[in-house]
Design an enzyme around this catalytic site. Structure first.
Site, PDB file in Angstrom:
ATOM      1  N   GLY A 230      68.085  32.500  96.706  1.00  0.00           N
ATOM      2  CA  GLY A 230      68.401  31.539  95.808  1.00  0.00           C
ATOM      3  C   GLY A 230      69.077  30.872  96.230  1.00  0.00           C
ATOM      4  O   GLY A 230      69.843  30.526  97.514  1.00  0.00           O
ATOM      5  N   LYS A 231      69.681  29.484  95.448  1.00  0.00           N
ATOM      6  CA  LYS A 231      70.492  28.510  96.031  1.00  0.00           C
ATOM      7  C   LYS A 231      71.926  29.056  96.180  1.00  0.00           C
ATOM      8  O   LYS A 231      72.575  28.677  96.979  1.00  0.00           O
ATOM      9  CB  LYS A 231      70.725  27.364  94.720  1.00  0.00           C
ATOM     10  CG  LYS A 231      69.530  26.084  94.840  1.00  0.00           C
ATOM     11  CD  LYS A 231      70.090  24.876  94.501  1.00  0.00           C
ATOM     12  CE  LYS A 231      70.230  25.201  93.073  1.00  0.00           C
ATOM     13  NZ  LYS A 231      69.768  24.594  92.066  1.00  0.00           N
ATOM     14  N   GLU A 232      72.324  29.887  95.440  1.00  0.00           N
ATOM     15  CA  GLU A 232      73.919  30.298  95.518  1.00  0.00           C
ATOM     16  C   GLU A 232      73.976  31.897  96.118  1.00  0.00           C
ATOM     17  O   GLU A 232      74.923  32.093  96.201  1.00  0.00           O
ATOM     18  CB  GLU A 232      74.301  30.085  94.118  1.00  0.00           C
ATOM     19  CG  GLU A 232      74.672  28.796  93.405  1.00  0.00           C
ATOM     20  CD  GLU A 232      74.037  28.390  92.283  1.00  0.00           C
ATOM     21  OE1 GLU A 232      73.734  29.374  91.410  1.00  0.00           O
ATOM     22  OE2 GLU A 232      74.494  27.247  91.870  1.00  0.00           O
ATOM     23  N   VAL A 235      69.924  38.128  97.608  1.00  0.00           N
ATOM     24  CA  VAL A 235      69.805  39.666  96.987  1.00  0.00           C
ATOM     25  C   VAL A 235      69.221  40.635  98.133  1.00  0.00           C
ATOM     26  O   VAL A 235      68.095  40.182  98.361  1.00  0.00           O
ATOM     27  CB  VAL A 235      69.401  39.814  95.737  1.00  0.00           C
ATOM     28  CG1 VAL A 235      69.470  41.199  95.147  1.00  0.00           C
ATOM     29  CG2 VAL A 235      70.190  38.880  94.894  1.00  0.00           C
ATOM     30  N   LYS A 256      74.262  41.688  96.519  1.00  0.00           N
ATOM     31  CA  LYS A 256      74.312  40.167  96.261  1.00  0.00           C
ATOM     32  C   LYS A 256      75.086  39.591  96.927  1.00  0.00           C
ATOM     33  O   LYS A 256      76.427  39.863  96.985  1.00  0.00           O
ATOM     34  CB  LYS A 256      74.332  39.953  94.820  1.00  0.00           C
ATOM     35  CG  LYS A 256      74.302  38.615  94.418  1.00  0.00           C
ATOM     36  CD  LYS A 256      74.300  38.367  92.819  1.00  0.00           C
ATOM     37  CE  LYS A 256      74.011  36.715  92.391  1.00  0.00           C
ATOM     38  NZ  LYS A 256      74.143  36.786  91.016  1.00  0.00           N
ATOM     39  N   ASP A 372      73.781  31.503  81.388  1.00  0.00           N
ATOM     40  CA  ASP A 372      72.640  31.136  82.331  1.00  0.00           C
ATOM     41  C   ASP A 372      71.537  31.929  81.784  1.00  0.00           C
ATOM     42  O   ASP A 372      70.520  32.537  82.721  1.00  0.00           O
ATOM     43  CB  ASP A 372      72.891  31.366  83.759  1.00  0.00           C
ATOM     44  CG  ASP A 372      71.790  30.695  84.762  1.00  0.00           C
ATOM     45  OD1 ASP A 372      70.846  29.796  84.095  1.00  0.00           O
ATOM     46  OD2 ASP A 372      71.672  31.055  85.768  1.00  0.00           O
TER      47      ASP A 372
HETATM   48  P1  ADP Z   1      70.918  33.772  91.513  1.00  0.00           P
HETATM   49  O1  ADP Z   1      72.207  33.536  91.141  1.00  0.00           O
HETATM   50  O2  ADP Z   1      70.509  33.660  92.953  1.00  0.00           O
HETATM   51  O3  ADP Z   1      69.811  33.661  90.526  1.00  0.00           O
HETATM   52  P2  ADP Z   1      70.562  36.599  90.611  1.00  0.00           P
HETATM   53  O4  ADP Z   1      71.472  37.657  90.223  1.00  0.00           O
HETATM   54  O5  ADP Z   1      69.857  36.398  89.536  1.00  0.00           O
HETATM   55  O6  ADP Z   1      70.998  35.481  91.558  1.00  0.00           O
HETATM   56  O7  ADP Z   1      69.349  37.504  91.382  1.00  0.00           O
HETATM   57  C1  ADP Z   1      68.352  36.775  92.084  1.00  0.00           C
HETATM   58  C2  ADP Z   1      66.938  37.681  92.037  1.00  0.00           C
HETATM   59  O8  ADP Z   1      67.264  38.881  92.679  1.00  0.00           O
HETATM   60  C3  ADP Z   1      66.837  38.294  90.679  1.00  0.00           C
HETATM   61  O9  ADP Z   1      66.003  37.184  89.901  1.00  0.00           O
HETATM   62  C4  ADP Z   1      66.055  39.722  90.733  1.00  0.00           C
HETATM   63  O10 ADP Z   1      64.789  39.320  91.070  1.00  0.00           O
HETATM   64  C5  ADP Z   1      67.034  40.162  91.832  1.00  0.00           C
HETATM   65  N1  ADP Z   1      68.038  40.838  91.471  1.00  0.00           N
HETATM   66  C6  ADP Z   1      69.295  40.630  91.549  1.00  0.00           C
HETATM   67  N2  ADP Z   1      69.872  41.553  91.149  1.00  0.00           N
HETATM   68  C7  ADP Z   1      68.995  42.992  91.087  1.00  0.00           C
HETATM   69  C8  ADP Z   1      69.371  44.055  90.983  1.00  0.00           C
HETATM   70  N3  ADP Z   1      70.616  44.728  90.430  1.00  0.00           N
HETATM   71  N4  ADP Z   1      68.136  44.852  90.835  1.00  0.00           N
HETATM   72  C9  ADP Z   1      67.046  44.238  91.430  1.00  0.00           C
HETATM   73  N5  ADP Z   1      66.962  43.077  91.266  1.00  0.00           N
HETATM   74  C10 ADP Z   1      68.020  42.157  91.441  1.00  0.00           C
HETATM   75 MG    MG Z   2      69.382  34.322  88.594  1.00  0.00          MG
END
Ligand code: ADP
Ligand code: MG
Length: 483
Positions: A230-232, A235, A256, A372
């Site tokens: 992602g931008k920030e 994972v 993450k 969010d």
């Molecule tokens: P961002 O701030 O980049 O949106 P997220 O926490 O939403 O970060 O994580 C991005 C993506 O990673 C999520 O949309 C999901 O698909 C995957 N993801 C994040 N955390 C988990 C987790 N604990 N288990 C499974 N997938 C995860």
């Molecule tokens: Mg997200």
């Protein structure tokens, strides 16, 4: 001799005359010459430079012959001999064929068999008398240099040179060495870049070290790959390793990594700057630390949610800007986002009520607003909705907390209304249902104005009383701004 103007201007004649003259002047030079310039029939005497060189060569030869005679006279039968070698005009290696050509005739052995260069003994020379050869000898040095090419990086192509009796002058060898080293460095840089560009866009060397340590310590079994960039954040999926005394590691983990590319976080300033929990720290922190705070925030928020029983990833460990949590999904396949999954209308309805319930819990029990919340940050797993991505979540009394909540409500409301859930409240109703507030405005503009007024009132309260008091408490009790 008289001749026509045409004859005078004739090039052909001019050449002939010149040749005649030359032959008359230096008949024996041409005959005696064995040097590199004269090779029998193809004597080219048309150039003045060539003639000058031929003359010079003959002169040098005579001079050298004289030197040799004098050398012999001086040395006689003496055990110690002196050499005039350095005074010679024609050095033996000068008459070698051109520099960059391998002299095959010079090879005494099979040219393809690696030939160890003869080493010079300690005393620095071999041979006796005028056959003395020092370590500075051109040939010895050249062979040694050739052998040293073996020390270059393996991917540096040196051809068959090592196998031949090739002599590299110091100058050539040094240039090659320089080139070999810079090639080595360049290839290292390229290699590094390539590694970065695979799934690891956000992973700088420091982060990689952090991840390696987690695997090395046995906490993680393997890091299998990237789930999301992602931008920030980035994972990764990983298999959990051994449990420690105080911790059970989930069998599958999500890692993450908060991106340390600072500019991506600029637009997030307002979340954290105005969060009273980080107020005292913000001004003193450098950008790298602010990023760590995002990770820390996500950890704290997840823990709060976990304690309230909201389905969300469970925190395993936080190291700097890297947060390890339990993986929502199975066998490396992450649970789909709500936006990507097609639910039956029954599941859709179930999901809606679950989310309504979770938003209330989040607000009342965790004292948090997701900030969010949308179908992008809700996963469908095990027949229920899981909330993720809570690094930006704030407390409701955050100066913009209620605005964030209203935005969350709009996202949720729109998603379920479009998804055909007839019972879905509109955003304003949902906002009131979650917050326990009772904002009566029946249009969005007035509603938002009231939200902002509430935020302002709370801010003033914080200003006047030095500390936050309000929790916008629910349970029907009037919140503090009603006082
Ligand atoms: P961002 O701030 O980049 O949106 P997220 O926490 O939403 O970060 O994580 C991005 C993506 O990673 C999520 O949309 C999901 O698909 C995957 N993801 C994040 N955390 C988990 C987790 N604990 N288990 C499974 N997938 C995860
Ligand atoms: Mg997200």
């Amino acid at each position: 001799m008289s001749c026509s103007l045409a004859d005078v201007m004739s090039e052909q004649l001019a050449k002939e005359l010149q040749l005649e003259e030359e032959n008359a002047a230096f008949p024996e030079v041409v005959a005696a010459a064995e040097g590199p310039f004269i090779t029998g029939e193809n004597i080219d005497t048309s150039s003045d430079l060539m003639l000058a060189q031929m003359l010079q060569m003959e002169f040098d030869r005579e001079y050298d012959a004289q030197l040799r005679r004098e050398e012999k006279k001086i040395n006689g039968d003496s055990k110690v001999s002196i050499s005039f070698e350095n005074y010679r005009k024609v050095h033996p290696y000068d008459s070698d064929s051109s520099e960059d050509e391998v002299d095959w005739q010079d090879t005494r052995h099979d040219p393809y068999r690696a030939d160890k260069p003869t080493t010079t003994p300690r005393r620095g020379f071999i041979g006796k008398g005028k056959d003395i050869t020092t370590k500075h000898d051109e040939v010895v040095c050249g062979r040694k240099n050739t052998a040293r090419m073996e020390n270059f990086a393996p991917e540096f192509q040196v051809g068959d040179g090592i196998g031949m009796d090739l002599k590299l002058s110091n100058q050539v060898f040094n240039a090659l060495k320089q080139h070999a080293y810079s090639e080595e460095r360049r290839s290292a840089r390229l290699h590094e870049k390539k590694e970065h560009s695979t799934a690891e866009k956000a992973v700088d060397p420091k982060t990689r070290l952090l991840l390696y340590k987690m695997v090395n310590s046995g906490m993680l079994e393997t890091i299998t790959g990237c789930i999301s960039t992602g931008k920030e954040s980035v994972v990764f999926h990983a298999y959990g390793g051994n449990a420690t005394e105080d911790k059970v590691i989930p069998s599958e983990c999500a890692i993450k990594v908060f991106k340390t590319t600072l500019n991506e976080f600029k637009n997030r300033d307002k979340y954290i700057k105005d969060d009273y929990r980080f107020k005292d720290r913000f001004s003193k922190l450098n950008p790298r630390k602010i990023i760590r705070m995002w990770a820390e925030k996500e950890m704290h928020n997840l823990t709060r949610m976990q304690n309230a029983g909201i389905p969300c990833p469970q925190v395993v460990i936080l190291k700097k800007h890297v947060l390890v949590m339990s993986f929502i999904g199975q066998d490396q396949v992450p649970a789909p986002k709500l936006k990507d999954v097609t639910l039956s209308s029954e599941d859709m309805k179930k999901a809606y009520y679950q989310i309504l319930n979770m938003m209330q819990q989040l607000y009342r029990e965790c004292n948090l607003v997701h900030a969010d919340l949308s179908e992008y940050n809700m996963l469908w797993h095990d027949g229920k909705v899981w909330l993720i991505d809570v690094s930006q979540s704030v407390e409701p009394t955050h100066p913009h907390g209620l605005e964030f909540l209203f935005r969350d409500c709009r996202n949720v409301s729109q998603f379920f209304q479009k998804g055909g859930v007839a019972e879905a409240l509109n955003e304003r109703e949902l906002f009131n249902a979650v917050s326990g507030l009772n904002i009566t405005a029946d249009n969005e503009v007035d509603f938002q104005a009231e939200i902002e007024a509430l935020e302002k009132m709370n801010e003033d309260h914080v200003q006047n009383h030095g500390k936050k008091l309000s929790t916008f408490s629910s349970d029907g009790d009037p919140p503090i701004y009603d006082e």
